[in-house]
Design a protein around this motif. Structure first.
Motif, PDB file in Angstrom:
ATOM      1  N   ARG A  39       0.677  -1.333  -0.162  1.00 49.30           N
ATOM      2  CA  ARG A  39      -0.113  -0.169  -0.086  1.00 49.30           C
ATOM      3  C   ARG A  39       0.857   1.188   0.049  1.00 49.30           C
ATOM      4  O   ARG A  39       0.231   2.384  -0.413  1.00 49.30           O
ATOM      5  CB  ARG A  39      -0.962  -0.091   1.104  1.00 49.30           C
ATOM      6  CG  ARG A  39      -2.041  -1.057   0.997  1.00 49.30           C
ATOM      7  CD  ARG A  39      -3.167  -0.822   2.311  1.00 49.30           C
ATOM      8  NE  ARG A  39      -2.629  -1.171   3.699  1.00 49.30           N
ATOM      9  CZ  ARG A  39      -2.896  -2.367   4.263  1.00 49.30           C
ATOM     10  NH1 ARG A  39      -3.136  -3.184   3.416  1.00 49.30           N
ATOM     11  NH2 ARG A  39      -2.461  -2.491   5.365  1.00 49.30           N
ATOM     12  N   GLN A  40       2.127   1.212   0.319  1.00 48.76           N
ATOM     13  CA  GLN A  40       3.130   2.232   0.223  1.00 48.76           C
ATOM     14  C   GLN A  40       3.933   2.354  -0.982  1.00 48.76           C
ATOM     15  O   GLN A  40       4.848   2.934  -1.177  1.00 48.76           O
ATOM     16  CB  GLN A  40       3.803   2.172   1.680  1.00 48.76           C
ATOM     17  CG  GLN A  40       3.426   2.309   2.797  1.00 48.76           C
ATOM     18  CD  GLN A  40       4.141   2.716   3.816  1.00 48.76           C
ATOM     19  OE1 GLN A  40       5.196   3.443   3.984  1.00 48.76           O
ATOM     20  NE2 GLN A  40       4.137   1.937   5.103  1.00 48.76           N
ATOM     21  N   GLY A  41       3.636   1.354  -2.107  1.00 50.68           N
ATOM     22  CA  GLY A  41       4.585   1.229  -3.270  1.00 50.68           C
ATOM     23  C   GLY A  41       5.807   0.581  -2.782  1.00 50.68           C
ATOM     24  O   GLY A  41       6.604   0.736  -3.526  1.00 50.68           O
ATOM     25  N   LEU A  42       5.801  -0.330  -1.865  1.00 52.78           N
ATOM     26  CA  LEU A  42       6.957  -1.046  -1.773  1.00 52.78           C
ATOM     27  C   LEU A  42       6.769  -2.568  -1.665  1.00 52.78           C
ATOM     28  O   LEU A  42       5.688  -3.012  -1.481  1.00 52.78           O
ATOM     29  CB  LEU A  42       7.480  -0.724  -0.195  1.00 52.78           C
ATOM     30  CG  LEU A  42       7.899   0.611   0.022  1.00 52.78           C
ATOM     31  CD1 LEU A  42       7.986   0.900   1.612  1.00 52.78           C
ATOM     32  CD2 LEU A  42       8.859   1.042  -0.604  1.00 52.78           C
ATOM     33  N   THR A  43       7.565  -3.320  -2.294  1.00 50.15           N
ATOM     34  CA  THR A  43       7.644  -4.675  -2.424  1.00 50.15           C
ATOM     35  C   THR A  43       8.627  -5.340  -1.456  1.00 50.15           C
ATOM     36  O   THR A  43       9.641  -5.157  -1.111  1.00 50.15           O
ATOM     37  CB  THR A  43       8.272  -5.060  -3.726  1.00 50.15           C
ATOM     38  OG1 THR A  43       7.550  -4.450  -4.813  1.00 50.15           O
ATOM     39  CG2 THR A  43       8.150  -6.541  -3.889  1.00 50.15           C
TER      40      THR A  43
ATOM     41  N   ALA B  81      15.153  -1.848   2.899  1.00 51.74           N
ATOM     42  CA  ALA B  81      15.183  -2.350   4.361  1.00 51.74           C
ATOM     43  C   ALA B  81      15.522  -3.731   4.351  1.00 51.74           C
ATOM     44  O   ALA B  81      15.342  -4.298   3.157  1.00 51.74           O
ATOM     45  CB  ALA B  81      13.633  -2.260   5.185  1.00 51.74           C
ATOM     46  N   THR B  82      16.227  -4.220   5.398  1.00 51.41           N
ATOM     47  CA  THR B  82      16.613  -5.778   5.308  1.00 51.41           C
ATOM     48  C   THR B  82      16.162  -6.452   6.633  1.00 51.41           C
ATOM     49  O   THR B  82      15.987  -5.865   7.763  1.00 51.41           O
ATOM     50  CB  THR B  82      17.947  -5.596   5.244  1.00 51.41           C
ATOM     51  OG1 THR B  82      18.531  -5.229   6.234  1.00 51.41           O
ATOM     52  CG2 THR B  82      18.381  -4.975   3.787  1.00 51.41           C
TER      53      THR B  82
ATOM     54  N   ARG C 255      12.296   6.219   6.878  1.00 53.39           N
ATOM     55  CA  ARG C 255      11.999   6.186   8.353  1.00 53.39           C
ATOM     56  C   ARG C 255      10.595   6.531   8.563  1.00 53.39           C
ATOM     57  O   ARG C 255      10.127   7.107   7.733  1.00 53.39           O
ATOM     58  CB  ARG C 255      12.987   7.144   9.191  1.00 53.39           C
ATOM     59  CG  ARG C 255      14.438   6.542   9.160  1.00 53.39           C
ATOM     60  CD  ARG C 255      15.525   7.630   9.966  1.00 53.39           C
ATOM     61  NE  ARG C 255      14.868   7.830  11.163  1.00 53.39           N
ATOM     62  CZ  ARG C 255      14.587   8.810  11.959  1.00 53.39           C
ATOM     63  NH1 ARG C 255      14.150   9.710  11.192  1.00 53.39           N
ATOM     64  NH2 ARG C 255      14.461   8.700  13.298  1.00 53.39           N
ATOM     65  N   ARG C 256      10.081   6.364   9.635  1.00 60.76           N
ATOM     66  CA  ARG C 256       8.735   6.434  10.355  1.00 60.76           C
ATOM     67  C   ARG C 256       7.617   6.349   9.270  1.00 60.76           C
ATOM     68  O   ARG C 256       6.854   6.940   9.082  1.00 60.76           O
ATOM     69  CB  ARG C 256       8.776   8.190  10.620  1.00 60.76           C
ATOM     70  CG  ARG C 256       9.895   8.662  11.450  1.00 60.76           C
ATOM     71  CD  ARG C 256       9.790   7.888  12.814  1.00 60.76           C
ATOM     72  NE  ARG C 256      10.720   8.500  13.672  1.00 60.76           N
ATOM     73  CZ  ARG C 256      11.292   8.047  14.807  1.00 60.76           C
ATOM     74  NH1 ARG C 256      10.421   7.013  15.268  1.00 60.76           N
ATOM     75  NH2 ARG C 256      12.109   8.461  15.525  1.00 60.76           N
ATOM     76  N   ARG C 257       7.793   5.083   8.489  1.00 61.22           N
ATOM     77  CA  ARG C 257       6.617   4.694   7.606  1.00 61.22           C
ATOM     78  C   ARG C 257       6.186   3.461   8.016  1.00 61.22           C
ATOM     79  O   ARG C 257       5.393   2.638   6.967  1.00 61.22           O
ATOM     80  CB  ARG C 257       7.241   5.005   6.167  1.00 61.22           C
ATOM     81  CG  ARG C 257       7.432   6.147   5.752  1.00 61.22           C
ATOM     82  CD  ARG C 257       8.213   6.314   4.435  1.00 61.22           C
ATOM     83  NE  ARG C 257       7.414   5.506   3.322  1.00 61.22           N
ATOM     84  CZ  ARG C 257       7.701   5.572   2.045  1.00 61.22           C
ATOM     85  NH1 ARG C 257       9.047   6.242   1.666  1.00 61.22           N
ATOM     86  NH2 ARG C 257       7.109   4.844   1.121  1.00 61.22           N
ATOM     87  N   GLY C 258       6.471   2.915   9.178  1.00 62.91           N
ATOM     88  CA  GLY C 258       5.871   1.512   9.476  1.00 62.91           C
ATOM     89  C   GLY C 258       6.613   0.459   8.848  1.00 62.91           C
ATOM     90  O   GLY C 258       6.439  -0.803   9.042  1.00 62.91           O
TER      91      GLY C 258
ATOM     92  N   ALA D 140       6.702  -3.593  10.030  1.00 65.87           N
ATOM     93  CA  ALA D 140       6.052  -4.663   8.986  1.00 65.87           C
ATOM     94  C   ALA D 140       7.488  -6.017   9.057  1.00 65.87           C
ATOM     95  O   ALA D 140       6.982  -7.129   9.127  1.00 65.87           O
ATOM     96  CB  ALA D 140       5.951  -4.065   7.640  1.00 65.87           C
ATOM     97  N   LEU D 141       8.335  -5.525   9.273  1.00 67.07           N
ATOM     98  CA  LEU D 141       9.513  -6.350   9.135  1.00 67.07           C
ATOM     99  C   LEU D 141       9.612  -7.322  10.464  1.00 67.07           C
ATOM    100  O   LEU D 141       9.554  -8.483  10.338  1.00 67.07           O
ATOM    101  CB  LEU D 141      10.824  -5.759   9.011  1.00 67.07           C
ATOM    102  CG  LEU D 141      11.405  -4.954   7.819  1.00 67.07           C
ATOM    103  CD1 LEU D 141      12.815  -4.395   8.191  1.00 67.07           C
ATOM    104  CD2 LEU D 141      11.507  -5.943   6.566  1.00 67.07           C
ATOM    105  N   LEU D 142       9.546  -6.716  11.633  1.00 63.30           N
ATOM    106  CA  LEU D 142       9.460  -7.527  12.743  1.00 63.30           C
ATOM    107  C   LEU D 142       8.246  -8.182  13.028  1.00 63.30           C
ATOM    108  O   LEU D 142       8.295  -9.359  13.318  1.00 63.30           O
ATOM    109  CB  LEU D 142       9.678  -6.458  14.164  1.00 63.30           C
ATOM    110  CG  LEU D 142      11.150  -6.188  14.352  1.00 63.30           C
ATOM    111  CD1 LEU D 142      11.794  -7.321  14.840  1.00 63.30           C
ATOM    112  CD2 LEU D 142      11.936  -5.440  13.390  1.00 63.30           C
ATOM    113  N   GLU D 143       6.877  -7.419  12.922  1.00 63.86           N
ATOM    114  CA  GLU D 143       5.796  -8.473  12.821  1.00 63.86           C
ATOM    115  C   GLU D 143       5.821  -9.582  11.895  1.00 63.86           C
ATOM    116  O   GLU D 143       5.319 -10.692  12.237  1.00 63.86           O
ATOM    117  CB  GLU D 143       4.739  -7.582  12.817  1.00 63.86           C
ATOM    118  CG  GLU D 143       4.550  -6.676  14.095  1.00 63.86           C
ATOM    119  CD  GLU D 143       3.141  -5.880  14.137  1.00 63.86           C
ATOM    120  OE1 GLU D 143       2.436  -5.877  13.144  1.00 63.86           O
ATOM    121  OE2 GLU D 143       3.081  -4.918  14.996  1.00 63.86           O
ATOM    122  N   GLY D 144       6.293  -9.319  10.587  1.00 64.08           N
ATOM    123  CA  GLY D 144       6.405 -10.151   9.850  1.00 64.08           C
ATOM    124  C   GLY D 144       7.297 -11.460  10.154  1.00 64.08           C
ATOM    125  O   GLY D 144       6.762 -12.794   9.963  1.00 64.08           O
TER     126      GLY D 144
END
Length: 430
Positions: A19-23, A84-85, A115-118, A122-126
């Protein structure tokens, strides 16, 4: 043991980032370009130097068996650096009385442009959802910052000590053990590190298994150790010639003094004699006025081995962070030092450990069952539960901090049961 590389990316996190345009996708480590991009982004995130070609080569081999995830702009080409990694793998975690599988999380970075975009959420909860879906009962990490991970249910469950020794003041009081110490060349140092640590890690709760690149880089036979030329190693052999301990260290000049400071990178031992002998080697080393060693167990006996304990500065800090995902599997996988019958109300906003649980310990092993009707003896959140797990954090202390809602008697009974024989420790970063 679960193969983390076979676990797909988490769909909830993938949709949130899309939804943020990120894969959000797995990185293909068979592609040199993709693997290099992941490694370079990781180095950038931790403010490290741009990795040289030889470092990239060994790191590609190092991450090949891990589950590596990158977050990319939707239009990014293959080989582009992720913004992000994160990577992960399943490793044995030593707990009192044995081992449980742990989902180890590492390489968590988010670019300064995102930064500051969640993205970190997403990484940690994923990762946590992936671990739970794979049936892994505990997740763990070591943290560069101590304020990030509590919001995801992690807790600093394995405190360690940083020791700084003024050798001239501390002196030495212990009797020399019967074995001997020898210098060791770097290839043999790597082999000895791996062998001794693999035994040592089973002797204390909180430890995890090492891996080839960890030992290669520490012994300075793998590219990427910035102090490679300064690395030295010694090992202790008992009276039968068996290697029982290994120490890796570097020396730095003290300006204008013709003296040195020793920094111990790792001290791993499987007997008390080995520990005493290697500490004695360090503190009695010619021309060394100061010795530092981090990631030591908080019950390390060093202050009792010297003449003046005021020459030994001990600073306790957080290191091993744990997060409970499956209460029955996690708490049923360890042993306990005293009987216990307690009902815990656990709050977990992500749902994994949420509920009321009865933990019954009649004979060293726990029966853990959900309880729908019983009144809770204690209430706590999942982070507090995770802090208690391996016996390195006191329930009475958590109660005093307002983290555990229970009577003093209940907190004391939890401590009696959960306390580990030796203080939990974690001697490496991961």
């Amino acid at each position: 043991m679960t193969d983390a590389t076979q676990i797909p990316v988490d769909s909830v996190s993938a949709e949130a980032l899309e939804r943020q345009g990120l894969t959000y996708r797995l990185v293909d480590t068979s592609s040199e370009d993709d693997a290099n991009a992941f490694i370079r982004a990781d180095a950038r995130g931790f403010l490290d130097a741009e990795p040289a070609d030889d470092v990239l080569a060994v790191d590609r081999a190092g991450i090949a068996e891990r589950r590596n995830i990158g977050v990319f702009p939707a239009d990014a080409a293959r080989g582009a650096l992720p913004v992000a990694t994160v990577n992960s793998w399943v490793t044995p975690l030593t707990v009192p009385g044995g081992e449980v599988d742990m989902w180890a999380i590492s390489s968590v970075t988010v670019s300064g442009t995102h930064r500051r975009r969640g993205v970190a959420r997403a990484l940690l909860e994923g990762e946590l959802r992936a671990a739970a879906s794979a049936g892994v009962p505990v997740a763990g990490l070591t943290a560069s910052e101590a304020t990030i991970y509590g919001r995801y249910g992690f807790a600093p469950a394995v405190p360690v000590a940083r020791m700084t020794i003024d050798t001239r003041r501390a002196g030495w009081a212990a009797t020399a053990p019967a074995g001997r110490i020898e210098y060791v060349e770097k290839e043999a140092l790597k082999t000895s590190l791996a062998a001794v640590h693999e035994v040592e890690r089973t002797q204390r709760a909180g430890q995890v298994a090492g891996w080839d690149l960890r030992w290669g880089r520490m012994a300075a036979v793998a590219a990427g150790n910035p102090s490679a030329a300064k690395v030295r190693g010694v090992r202790y052999l008992d009276e039968h010639g068996k290697v029982r301990g290994v120490m890796v260290y570097t020396l730095e000049d003290v300006p204008g003094a013709f003296r040195s400071a020793m920094n111990i990178s790792l001290l791993t031992t499987v007997t008390q004699d080995a520990l005493t002998a290697l500490w004695g080697f360090a503190l009695q080393h010619d021309l060394v006025d100061k010795v530092t060693a981090d990631l030591r167990p908080i019950d390390d006996p060093l202050p009792w081995l010297v003449t003046d304990r005021r020459g030994v500065e001990v600073v306790v800090h957080d290191h091993g962070w744990l997060r409970i995902l499956d209460v029955p599997a996690a708490f049923g996988g360890r042993t306990y030092r005293a009987p216990l019958d307690v009902v815990l109300r656990v709050e977990d906003t992500l749902g994994f450990a949420d509920g009321t649980w009865r933990i019954t310990v009649p004979d060293g092993r726990a029966s853990v069952t959900p309880s729908q009707t019983e009144t809770a003896d204690a209430a706590l959140d999942v982070s507090t539960l995770s802090a208690l797990y391996v016996g390195g954090v006191s329930a009475a202390q958590l109660r005093a901090a307002g983290r555990l809602d229970a009577s003093a008697e209940v907190a004391a009974s939890i401590d009696d049961a959960f306390r580990a024989t030796s203080a939990p420790a974690l001697g490496i970063w991961y």
